[in-house]
Design an enzyme around this catalytic site. Structure first.
Site, mmCIF file in Angstrom:
data_model
loop_
_atom_site.group_PDB
_atom_site.id
_atom_site.type_symbol
_atom_site.label_atom_id
_atom_site.label_comp_id
_atom_site.label_asym_id
_atom_site.label_seq_id
_atom_site.Cartn_x
_atom_site.Cartn_y
_atom_site.Cartn_z
ATOM 1 N N PHE A 1 0.993 -1.259 0.027
ATOM 2 C CA PHE A 1 0.035 0.025 -0.063
ATOM 3 C C PHE A 1 0.987 1.282 -0.070
ATOM 4 C CE2 PHE A 1 -2.533 3.062 2.601
ATOM 5 C CZ PHE A 1 -3.900 2.926 1.612
ATOM 6 N N ALA B 1 4.011 13.544 3.767
ATOM 7 C CA ALA B 1 2.350 13.387 3.458
ATOM 8 C C ALA B 1 2.392 12.062 4.322
ATOM 9 C CB ALA B 1 1.789 13.005 2.204
ATOM 10 N N GLN C 1 2.464 -7.091 46.588
ATOM 11 C CA GLN C 1 1.217 -6.578 46.142
ATOM 12 C C GLN C 1 1.490 -5.412 44.943
ATOM 13 O OE1 GLN C 1 -0.367 -4.796 49.685
ATOM 14 N NE2 GLN C 1 -1.629 -6.428 50.299
ATOM 15 N N HIS D 1 9.717 -8.224 34.783
ATOM 16 C CA HIS D 1 10.843 -8.957 34.684
ATOM 17 C C HIS D 1 12.194 -8.237 35.165
ATOM 18 C CE1 HIS D 1 8.441 -10.973 31.672
ATOM 19 N NE2 HIS D 1 9.204 -11.881 31.674
ATOM 20 N N GLU E 1 -0.918 3.076 10.491
ATOM 21 C CA GLU E 1 -2.425 3.441 10.137
ATOM 22 C C GLU E 1 -3.079 4.442 10.941
ATOM 23 O OE1 GLU E 1 -3.614 1.361 8.233
ATOM 24 O OE2 GLU E 1 -2.837 -0.931 8.374
#
Length: 389
Positions: free
Chosen positions: A126, A133, A286, A345, A370
């Site tokens: 595409f 632009a 917690q 982690h 997109e």
């Protein structure tokens, strides 16, 4: 529910289940190979084509699986569970590139070209974005000039997904001299190997290894009148076609983000359940539980939103605001979840070779392509304000 609808539901369930197995049994174990080589193994590409993944969103009339938007997001949830480069391999065929033909082509063009895209014989790109632009595609300056029965295309496109191995490009160019903004833009189908078409070396990106992008240059590229999408009636309607393609594509990307959200949550829960610190697993702390709770809530919200928006897209009640809202929320949510996953982690999450580190880099792009998050904000706000007026 009729027997016909029951059969269809069973067919979709079978597709989703088979893709889920393939992703988790074949693609996930290959993620390190894909990241290290920056390439998708041929065996995985061949298997994806055999499963019909190059044409799942293309109607069966043209050789695809013909999934509705609601069915498509279920499938893409599974595709998003692994490296985004897997989905990228065939995503444009089903999404923004294939939909240029679905939304704007003549019936003759659809019958001639969509089967090649649906089967994977052709990889489609595409070609809309340009250096000046991107967020505002109405500012494109690539031109298409009539020369007898032909068109001569000049200009360049940037960050074009699958360009290095694309067989056909859906090219948007200004075909009406002196036109500005969204007016006077037409779409053309240009095959690889056409004289004057050059694909630059692939881009070196932050993440999404194995998904290739590159600039595409058009230097007096001559194409026949038959390549104008929509025929003579399609001249000047390229921008409208592009916007329709992007609406579908935004839901697709939102669903992809949901799939990655699920993978990141699973990686986080697994690590928090097994990593011992201070004499007990960190999941018992917690503050770690708070990070997990926030991520699970983001996942639930994104998945529900995408399903709701897909249903509205299918029934035609919302094909503008909803897709932007889904893409905006899901792409931002996966970024938050990826950040928390790295935090859970600890130092390990910052190391190459650990999945959450790779997904942290991969996820960053979702807020850009997109339409950036900022563009989605504008679409959403203008949509509701316009409706109020």
């Amino acid at each position: 529910m009729s027997a016909e609808s029951t059969d269809e539901a069973g067919f979709i369930d079978e597709i989703v289940a088979s893709v889920r197995r393939f992703v988790r049994d074949e693609v996930v174990p290959a993620e390190t190979e894909i990241a290290d080589t920056d390439a998708m193994p041929d065996r995985i590409r061949a298997a994806a084509a055999e499963m019909g993944l190059f044409g799942f969103a293309i109607p069966d009339l043209y050789g695809g699986l013909g999934l509705s938007m609601s069915d498509e997001v279920r499938l893409v949830f599974e595709l998003g569970y692994t490296t985004p480069s897997f989905r990228s391999m065939f995503g444009t065929n089903n999404g923004i590139a294939g939909h240029v033909l679905l939304e704007g082509a003549t019936e003759e063009q659809k019958k001639a070209y969509l089967p090649k895209i649906a089967s994977g014989e052709w990889v489609a790109s595409f070609a809309l974005t340009e250096e000046g632009a991107g967020s505002d595609p109405a500012g494109l300056v690539t031109t298409a000039r009539r020369d007898g029965d032909d068109w001569i295309i000049n200009g360049s496109k940037r960050f074009i997904t699958n360009a290095p191995n694309a067989d056909v490009f859906m090219v948007f160019a200004r075909s009406q001299e002196g036109s500005t903004g969204a007016k006077g833009i037409s779409a053309f189908m240009v095959e690889r190997g056409t004289p004057g078409l050059t694909v630059a070396p692939k881009d070196a990106k932050m993440g999404q290894a194995g998904a290739w992008t590159a600039d595409v240059i058009f230097d007096d590229v001559r194409v026949g009148a038959h390549t104008l999408i929509g025929g003579p009636a399609g001249e000047g309607r390229g921008y409208v076609t592009a916007m329709k393609c992007l609406a579908h594509g935004r839901i697709h990307i939102a669903a992809l983000c949901v799939g990655m959200c699920q993978r990141l949550v699973d990686e986080s829960v697994s690590y928090a359940s097994t990593r011992v610190q201070g004499g007990k697993v960190i999941g018992e702390h917690q503050l770690i539980q708070g990070l997990l709770a926030d991520s699970v809530t983001d996942l639930y919200a994104a998945r529900s939103l995408v399903k709701d928006v897909a249903a509205a897209f299918d029934d035609g009640s919302d094909r503008r605001v909803g897709p932007s809202a889904a893409k905006y929320f899901a792409s931002e949510a996966v970024g938050r979840i990826a950040d928390r996953a790295v935090q859970i982690h600890g130092g390990s999450g910052y190391m190459r070779g650990v999945p959450v580190e790779r997904f942290y880099r991969d996820a960053r792009l979702f807020r850009i392509y997109e339409g950036t998050s900022q563009i989605q904000q504008l679409v959403i706000a203008r949509g509701v304000l316009s409706a109020a007026r």
